[in-house]
Design a protein around this motif. Structure first.
Motif, PDB file in Angstrom:
ATOM      1  N   THR A  76      54.174  35.203  11.482  1.00 31.68           N
ATOM      2  CA  THR A  76      52.767  35.596  11.587  1.00 31.68           C
ATOM      3  C   THR A  76      51.805  34.583  10.981  1.00 31.68           C
ATOM      4  O   THR A  76      50.600  34.701  11.179  1.00 31.68           O
ATOM      5  N   GLN A  77      52.323  33.630  10.214  1.00 32.05           N
ATOM      6  CA  GLN A  77      51.502  32.637   9.523  1.00 32.05           C
ATOM      7  C   GLN A  77      50.535  33.285   8.537  1.00 32.05           C
ATOM      8  O   GLN A  77      49.474  32.740   8.240  1.00 32.05           O
ATOM      9  N   LEU A  78      50.890  34.479   8.043  1.00 32.73           N
ATOM     10  CA  LEU A  78      50.071  35.172   7.052  1.00 32.73           C
ATOM     11  C   LEU A  78      50.726  35.053   5.690  1.00 32.73           C
ATOM     12  O   LEU A  78      51.935  35.174   5.562  1.00 32.73           O
ATOM     13  N   GLN A  79      49.923  34.870   4.656  1.00 31.73           N
ATOM     14  CA  GLN A  79      50.439  34.758   3.296  1.00 31.73           C
ATOM     15  C   GLN A  79      50.457  36.103   2.577  1.00 31.73           C
ATOM     16  O   GLN A  79      50.816  36.184   1.422  1.00 31.73           O
ATOM     17  N   THR A 117      63.584  39.054   5.063  1.00 31.73           N
ATOM     18  CA  THR A 117      62.518  39.650   5.867  1.00 31.73           C
ATOM     19  C   THR A 117      61.111  39.164   5.516  1.00 31.73           C
ATOM     20  O   THR A 117      60.369  38.768   6.417  1.00 31.73           O
ATOM     21  N   PRO A 118      60.688  39.190   4.245  1.00 33.37           N
ATOM     22  CA  PRO A 118      59.313  38.732   3.966  1.00 33.37           C
ATOM     23  C   PRO A 118      59.073  37.282   4.389  1.00 33.37           C
ATOM     24  O   PRO A 118      58.010  36.961   4.916  1.00 33.37           O
ATOM     25  N   GLY A 119      60.059  36.412   4.175  1.00 38.24           N
ATOM     26  CA  GLY A 119      59.902  35.012   4.571  1.00 38.24           C
ATOM     27  C   GLY A 119      59.808  34.848   6.076  1.00 38.24           C
ATOM     28  O   GLY A 119      59.023  34.039   6.582  1.00 38.24           O
ATOM     29  N   LEU A 120      60.621  35.620   6.809  1.00 39.77           N
ATOM     30  CA  LEU A 120      60.562  35.552   8.273  1.00 39.77           C
ATOM     31  C   LEU A 120      59.237  36.073   8.811  1.00 39.77           C
ATOM     32  O   LEU A 120      58.648  35.477   9.718  1.00 39.77           O
ATOM     33  N   ILE A 121      58.773  37.179   8.262  1.00 40.75           N
ATOM     34  CA  ILE A 121      57.489  37.733   8.708  1.00 40.75           C
ATOM     35  C   ILE A 121      56.360  36.746   8.425  1.00 40.75           C
ATOM     36  O   ILE A 121      55.474  36.534   9.252  1.00 40.75           O
ATOM     37  N   GLU A 122      56.436  36.124   7.253  1.00 41.15           N
ATOM     38  CA  GLU A 122      55.421  35.141   6.891  1.00 41.15           C
ATOM     39  C   GLU A 122      55.460  33.934   7.825  1.00 41.15           C
ATOM     40  O   GLU A 122      54.422  33.417   8.244  1.00 41.15           O
ATOM     41  N   ALA A 123      56.664  33.490   8.193  1.00 43.64           N
ATOM     42  CA  ALA A 123      56.803  32.330   9.082  1.00 43.64           C
ATOM     43  C   ALA A 123      56.323  32.657  10.495  1.00 43.64           C
ATOM     44  O   ALA A 123      55.682  31.831  11.146  1.00 43.64           O
TER      45      ALA A 123
END
Length: 134
Positions: A84-87, A76-82
């Motif tokens: 939204t392009q947010l770190q 989940t965190p990796g997908l959300i980051e990918a």
């Protein structure tokens, strides 16, 4: 870490080790023998080999579901980051999310219990009690 294969590899390892660890901790044959020695049984399942098979099938189903859940939680965190392009989600690992979900579930359970307790008229419970006899 951080390469294109790291996230799928970590999810695959989480799924594998969760499945493996479940059967390492709960040996279906030993559990069936313990139940038989204690005189306990699973309804509609004969003691012995059938019980071990039933426990094994149940553990397989639960392990697969639990492993997929934990894998998804790690993903989940990796997908959300990918997406939204947010770190900002870099600090949220699967463990952090698991703790957050556990705390939210426990809080909801406690609130539900408090709301149910509020429905009772507690003062009426003690009306018939004669305090002088205590």
């Amino acid at each position: 870490p951080g390469g294109p294969a790291s996230l799928p590899l970590s999810v695959a390892l989480i799924i594998y080790f969760n499945y493996f660890y479940t059967f390492l901790q709960l040996e279906p044959k030993d559990l069936a023998e313990q139940l038989k020695r204690q005189g306990a049984s699973i309804p509609q399942v004969r003691p012995g080999v059938r019980t071990a098979e039933h426990i094994s099938q149940t553990l397989e189903r639960m392990s697969v579901l639990g492993s997929v859940f934990l894998g998804g939680l790690a993903l989940t965190p990796g997908l959300i980051e990918a997406v939204t392009q947010l770190q900002t989600f870099r600090g949220f690992a699967g463990t952090s999310l698991l703790i957050l979900v556990g705390v939210a579930t426990d809080t909801a359970r406690r609130l539900r219990a408090e709301f149910q307790l509020a429905e009772y008229d507690v003062d009426r419970l003690y009306e018939d009690l004669d305090m002088r006899k205590l």
